[in-house]
Write an enzyme that holds these catalytic residues in place. Sequence first.
Site, mmCIF file in Angstrom:
data_model
loop_
_atom_site.group_PDB
_atom_site.id
_atom_site.type_symbol
_atom_site.label_atom_id
_atom_site.label_comp_id
_atom_site.label_asym_id
_atom_site.label_seq_id
_atom_site.Cartn_x
_atom_site.Cartn_y
_atom_site.Cartn_z
ATOM 1 N N ASP A 152 -13.302 -32.985 -7.506
ATOM 2 C CA ASP A 152 -12.491 -33.017 -6.286
ATOM 3 C C ASP A 152 -13.076 -32.062 -5.240
ATOM 4 O OD1 ASP A 152 -10.387 -33.273 -4.532
ATOM 5 O OD2 ASP A 152 -8.826 -32.810 -5.996
ATOM 6 N N GLU B 144 -13.189 -37.386 -3.000
ATOM 7 C CA GLU B 144 -13.424 -36.722 -1.713
ATOM 8 C C GLU B 144 -12.783 -37.528 -0.590
ATOM 9 O OE1 GLU B 144 -15.196 -39.196 -0.472
ATOM 10 O OE2 GLU B 144 -17.277 -38.529 -0.332
ATOM 11 N N GLY C 288 -12.613 -40.466 0.445
ATOM 12 C CA GLY C 288 -13.277 -41.523 1.213
ATOM 13 C C GLY C 288 -14.208 -41.025 2.307
ATOM 14 N N ASP D 294 -4.247 -38.400 -0.698
ATOM 15 C CA ASP D 294 -3.374 -38.458 -1.880
ATOM 16 C C ASP D 294 -2.226 -39.449 -1.707
ATOM 17 O OD1 ASP D 294 -5.002 -36.422 -2.649
ATOM 18 O OD2 ASP D 294 -3.398 -35.018 -3.119
HETATM 19 C C1 GLA Z 1 -6.223 -33.130 -4.588
HETATM 20 C C2 GLA Z 1 -6.439 -34.496 -5.232
HETATM 21 C C3 GLA Z 1 -5.239 -34.825 -6.101
HETATM 22 C C4 GLA Z 1 -5.071 -33.747 -7.158
HETATM 23 C C5 GLA Z 1 -4.946 -32.376 -6.505
HETATM 24 C C6 GLA Z 1 -4.975 -31.262 -7.524
HETATM 25 O O1 GLA Z 1 -5.156 -33.113 -3.686
HETATM 26 O O2 GLA Z 1 -6.634 -35.476 -4.254
HETATM 27 O O3 GLA Z 1 -5.407 -36.092 -6.715
HETATM 28 O O4 GLA Z 1 -6.177 -33.781 -8.028
HETATM 29 O O5 GLA Z 1 -6.000 -32.145 -5.592
HETATM 30 O O6 GLA Z 1 -4.930 -29.991 -6.945
#
Ligand code: GLA
Length: 496
Positions: free
Chosen positions: A260, A297, A299, A320
Amino acid sequence: MSMHGLAGLLLGFALLAAPAYGQNLAGRWAATGSALANGEVQKGILDLKQDGDKLSGTLQSLGFINDVTGKATGAHFELWGVGWDDPKPFLVGDLVSGELQATQWGDRIVAHKATAADEIPRPAYIEPPALHKVKSNGLAKTPPMGWNSWNLFAEKVDDQTVRTMADAMVSSGMRDAGYIYVNIDDTWEGVRDAQGSLQTNHKFPDMKALADYVHSKGLKLGIYSSPGPRTCGSYPASYGHEVQDAKMWASWGIDYLKYDWCSAGAIYKNDALQPVYQKMGDALAATGRPIVYSLCEYGMGSVEKWGPEVGGNLWRTTGDIRDSWDSMMANIEKQAATAPYAGPGHWNDPDMLEIGNGHMSDNEYRTHMSLWALTAAPLLAGNDIRTMSPVTKSILMNGEVIAIDQDPLGKQASPVKNGDLETWIKPLADGGVAVGVVNLGSAAAQATVHLSDLHLARPVAKVRDLWSHQELQLLKDSYTATVPSHGTLLLRVWAH
Ligand code: GLA
């Protein structure tokens, strides 16, 4: 980084030292925050400039730095995060006796003028590697299926939750329906020891034993990290430790990594996305263990065009997801543009499932499942498998819908909109198609599918409605059904 991640970083500022400074808000303000599960404590440093009633500056926390903007009225101030896409200020408060006394997303915080002791050390810059192609790991010939802890449990995930979830994956039939990966998301991390080895925190006493347990159930175990120094939840991540971390995960028996971007954005610009992701792709390949590589990331940087080059098996195309109709639909609409880039071994990921988490209707969850299947999206359940209702089971474990998602041709459907109805057609390996008609409107609507519009190479042999589980009579060229608001008519069409 998502708003959610930022909210996590900034929650719970508290007291430091306390000199008093008139009504000027300019300066460097420090606060400590909530404790992380690894014993570290969140920090915040707000560096403010004031020009009349205008405020500008930065907000720093463990791993992150973000521009802020705001306004002051006397001793009162309001601050917004630049680029956070939130109309409400994240911090509202007053300068009182040399302290910033404020409310941050509902939490009370007090910040004082920063001293040298408050500084958050910035890690040294590491040059990203030169580009080359990472050899495909041969995994994920169909979109990965499993469960991930984040959507429901977030920082509450622990060893016991994962074990009992693994048990439930078996007893509920999820495993046998194809949901194989049990993925631990953020907040498993401890701190690095003297050798630089990243420990787990108290929630995960023995990750190797947990992997053995999950494997003994016929399931696979996934883990999470970031190419930055910190994860989105501010836990230590893999920056500068890529090879070491990959080796450790392989030694535990990890089968899947979600990687991530998070705090890598405080070090690199988007032109470094590809080499930075390649670095971990190489590190995973060097372990010799088959590990599905999931890029997260949001997109950025047209990841769908280079994801396979860095060894990626899937990559997020969106921010998210939340458990709401608008969020789910926004994600799938954003996924649509990436359709040409999906295929066996490399998939576009509109984020994990919210089915069963309680804030959408059953019809909306059926649409969620239908659209993820039509777009060949990874199916990572995000609900509590231990307590799911019969309806949730019937949605997540509809074998005919799963078969659309898992079709070996690996094509991703694209939408065609006509008023409130949106039609998605996915070509299938056997020459047939799946057709989904989503009713975006707030009232029930009549949807008609003309079989001649499907342009099949061979005559239609059979049609089934995959939510009513009925075979349709092929008396006419068209099939009409009433689709409830936010529901989906999902047909599977076979050719002779
Ligand atoms: C980001 C990701 C989520 C999750 C959180 C965890 O926001 O997009 O899917 O993994 O981090 O902190």
